[in-house]
Design a protein around this motif. Sequence first.
Motif, PDB file in Angstrom:
ATOM      1  N   LEU A 250      32.880  67.118  23.617  1.00 57.32           N
ATOM      2  CA  LEU A 250      34.359  67.181  24.014  1.00 57.32           C
ATOM      3  C   LEU A 250      34.776  68.460  24.100  1.00 57.32           C
ATOM      4  N   HIS A 251      34.142  69.302  23.303  1.00 60.71           N
ATOM      5  CA  HIS A 251      34.850  70.819  23.188  1.00 60.71           C
ATOM      6  C   HIS A 251      34.414  71.786  24.514  1.00 60.71           C
ATOM      7  N   PRO A 252      35.134  72.524  24.950  1.00 61.25           N
ATOM      8  CA  PRO A 252      34.667  73.286  26.246  1.00 61.25           C
ATOM      9  C   PRO A 252      33.349  74.200  26.091  1.00 61.25           C
ATOM     10  N   TYR A 253      33.427  74.556  24.615  1.00 63.59           N
ATOM     11  CA  TYR A 253      32.206  75.480  24.182  1.00 63.59           C
ATOM     12  C   TYR A 253      30.871  74.522  24.008  1.00 63.59           C
ATOM     13  N   THR A 254      31.096  73.190  23.582  1.00 65.03           N
ATOM     14  CA  THR A 254      29.811  72.660  23.290  1.00 65.03           C
ATOM     15  C   THR A 254      29.157  72.249  24.836  1.00 65.03           C
ATOM     16  N   GLN A 255      30.310  71.911  25.871  1.00 68.56           N
ATOM     17  CA  GLN A 255      30.023  71.694  27.080  1.00 68.56           C
ATOM     18  C   GLN A 255      29.365  72.755  27.827  1.00 68.56           C
ATOM     19  N   ALA A 256      29.614  73.693  27.717  1.00 64.08           N
ATOM     20  CA  ALA A 256      29.293  75.039  28.117  1.00 64.08           C
ATOM     21  C   ALA A 256      27.604  75.444  27.777  1.00 64.08           C
ATOM     22  N   LEU A 257      27.578  75.148  26.524  1.00 59.31           N
ATOM     23  CA  LEU A 257      26.332  75.336  25.836  1.00 59.31           C
ATOM     24  C   LEU A 257      25.180  74.579  26.517  1.00 59.31           C
ATOM     25  N   LEU A 258      25.705  72.948  26.574  1.00 61.70           N
ATOM     26  CA  LEU A 258      24.744  71.989  27.047  1.00 61.70           C
ATOM     27  C   LEU A 258      24.521  72.377  28.351  1.00 61.70           C
ATOM     28  N   SER A 259      25.419  72.631  29.137  1.00 64.38           N
ATOM     29  CA  SER A 259      25.154  72.881  30.796  1.00 64.38           C
ATOM     30  C   SER A 259      24.237  74.080  30.727  1.00 64.38           C
ATOM     31  N   ALA A 260      23.951  74.640  29.806  1.00 63.04           N
ATOM     32  CA  ALA A 260      22.873  75.960  30.078  1.00 63.04           C
ATOM     33  C   ALA A 260      21.470  75.333  29.763  1.00 63.04           C
ATOM     34  N   VAL A 261      21.244  74.148  29.002  1.00 55.71           N
ATOM     35  CA  VAL A 261      20.094  73.610  29.078  1.00 55.71           C
ATOM     36  C   VAL A 261      19.382  73.222  30.089  1.00 55.71           C
ATOM     37  N   PRO A 262      18.107  73.443  30.393  1.00 58.65           N
ATOM     38  CA  PRO A 262      17.485  72.912  31.895  1.00 58.65           C
ATOM     39  C   PRO A 262      17.088  71.745  31.699  1.00 58.65           C
ATOM     40  N   VAL A 263      17.294  71.092  32.590  1.00 54.29           N
ATOM     41  CA  VAL A 263      16.749  69.669  32.860  1.00 54.29           C
ATOM     42  C   VAL A 263      15.342  69.522  33.575  1.00 54.29           C
ATOM     43  N   PRO A 264      14.434  68.854  32.854  1.00 59.14           N
ATOM     44  CA  PRO A 264      13.145  68.840  33.754  1.00 59.14           C
ATOM     45  C   PRO A 264      12.916  67.886  34.782  1.00 59.14           C
ATOM     46  N   ASP A 265      13.961  67.923  35.761  1.00 57.05           N
ATOM     47  CA  ASP A 265      13.989  67.050  36.920  1.00 57.05           C
ATOM     48  C   ASP A 265      14.866  67.842  37.852  1.00 57.05           C
ATOM     49  N   PRO A 266      14.108  68.426  38.993  1.00 54.75           N
ATOM     50  CA  PRO A 266      14.469  69.327  39.898  1.00 54.75           C
ATOM     51  C   PRO A 266      15.643  68.830  40.809  1.00 54.75           C
ATOM     52  N   VAL A 267      15.681  67.461  41.085  1.00 50.36           N
ATOM     53  CA  VAL A 267      17.041  66.732  41.427  1.00 50.36           C
ATOM     54  C   VAL A 267      18.160  66.678  40.923  1.00 50.36           C
ATOM     55  N   VAL A 268      18.327  66.626  39.477  1.00 48.16           N
ATOM     56  CA  VAL A 268      19.164  66.342  38.693  1.00 48.16           C
ATOM     57  C   VAL A 268      19.731  67.754  38.546  1.00 48.16           C
ATOM     58  N   GLU A 269      18.960  68.914  38.166  1.00 42.88           N
ATOM     59  CA  GLU A 269      19.186  70.374  37.898  1.00 42.88           C
ATOM     60  C   GLU A 269      19.938  70.866  39.441  1.00 42.88           C
ATOM     61  N   ALA A 270      19.422  70.444  40.550  1.00 42.35           N
ATOM     62  CA  ALA A 270      20.047  70.991  41.690  1.00 42.35           C
ATOM     63  C   ALA A 270      21.622  70.360  41.831  1.00 42.35           C
ATOM     64  N   GLU A 271      21.810  69.307  41.346  1.00 43.11           N
ATOM     65  CA  GLU A 271      23.153  68.818  41.541  1.00 43.11           C
ATOM     66  C   GLU A 271      24.152  68.859  40.318  1.00 43.11           C
ATOM     67  N   ARG A 272      23.516  69.024  39.326  1.00 42.65           N
ATOM     68  CA  ARG A 272      24.602  69.103  38.034  1.00 42.65           C
ATOM     69  C   ARG A 272      25.501  70.480  37.786  1.00 42.65           C
ATOM     70  N   ARG A 273      26.629  70.430  37.600  1.00 36.97           N
ATOM     71  CA  ARG A 273      27.353  71.434  37.659  1.00 36.97           C
ATOM     72  C   ARG A 273      27.379  72.319  36.128  1.00 36.97           C
ATOM     73  N   ARG A 274      27.109  73.714  36.291  1.00 40.44           N
ATOM     74  CA  ARG A 274      27.090  74.250  35.080  1.00 40.44           C
ATOM     75  C   ARG A 274      28.219  74.981  34.841  1.00 40.44           C
ATOM     76  N   THR A 275      28.702  75.185  33.518  1.00 37.77           N
ATOM     77  CA  THR A 275      29.751  75.847  32.930  1.00 37.77           C
ATOM     78  C   THR A 275      29.413  77.495  32.788  1.00 37.77           C
ATOM     79  N   ILE A 276      29.733  78.443  33.435  1.00 35.19           N
ATOM     80  CA  ILE A 276      29.382  79.797  32.945  1.00 35.19           C
ATOM     81  C   ILE A 276      30.396  80.505  32.177  1.00 35.19           C
ATOM     82  N   LEU A 277      30.054  80.851  31.294  1.00 32.77           N
ATOM     83  CA  LEU A 277      31.057  81.463  30.085  1.00 32.77           C
ATOM     84  C   LEU A 277      30.975  83.240  30.596  1.00 32.77           C
TER      85      LEU A 277
END
Length: 327
Positions: A250-277
């Motif tokens: 729920l918190h924007p900081y938590t969302q940003a941290l989790l968006s920085a964790v790589p996903v071991p699926d190239p299709v999902v990784e290419a499509e997901r939106r990252r939050t850059i602080l």
Amino acid sequence: MSENNILLHVDGLKKHFPIMRGLIRRQVGAVKAVDGITFDVRRGETFGLVGESGCGKSTTGRVILQLYRPTDGKVTFDSMELTMMRSEEIRRLRTRMQMIFQDPYASLNPRMTVGQLIGEPLVIHLQMSRHEQTERVHQLLELVGLNPKFNQRYPHEFSGGQRQRIGVARALALNPEFIVCDEPISALDVSVQAQVVNLLEDLQEKLELTYLFIAHDLSMVRHIATRVAVMYLGKLMELAPREELYEDPLHPYTQALLSAVPVPDPVVEAERRRTILEGDVPSPAAPPSGCVFHTRCPLAVDICRDVVPEYRQVRPGHFVACHLVEA
């Protein structure tokens, strides 16, 4: 939640380190390493505490164990208020609370053998004889997966993973109930990190231990923790059960941290939106007004700059400190 199920209660905990200047060493400010955090740790669980380097995680662990005395707030361990205790009373409680340190190279005395390192707390706290001490050291080395014959060797003769196992054995020497794991795998090779985490999980099940697991590796915390608290600049941003936090932060900081964790699926990784602080973490000696995260938050509004958000429960067991999150 039954009160009997709570082993550790932290209430409004603060630790400010004074900044001294001049010839007469006058205090001109303070580093607010921990700035008013509140949480509970339940018996038998692994409570994860995550955040960027310098956010106050390790200081929190040391203040809980009273290695640093707090500036304000309370730490209650098994209904005993630690902050009001004298040093001698705290020393007697050391048998129930222990710590595994981050750096296995720095936390072991190079002049002492493994037997002396693990056996030292047995002599200090339990006054064991030499024979009893040797037997217990052998048991502990076997427990952490090391050869008991290693007790005459010195720390420099071991790899990083083996040294951390020695640190774990030393923490277990007095049969504690609660262990603060201060980034116990961050100084290790990736190949041995999983081995140490699996060891900690096995020991927890076998010895009924409770962990406060401090880390900045979010994927590892997801593997080991039951509940996770996210810390930023001395304050808790969010606390929730593990899966709820990772699936619906729920918190924007938590969302940003989790968006920085790589996903071991190239299709999902290419499509997901990252939050850059943007920008750097502000200094804890001069934290921002209002919400401490507002200088880097992509969603910040005027109220975030002026008013400190209330740390409140928005769902059962899910706490967050953000003006933009509705209960």
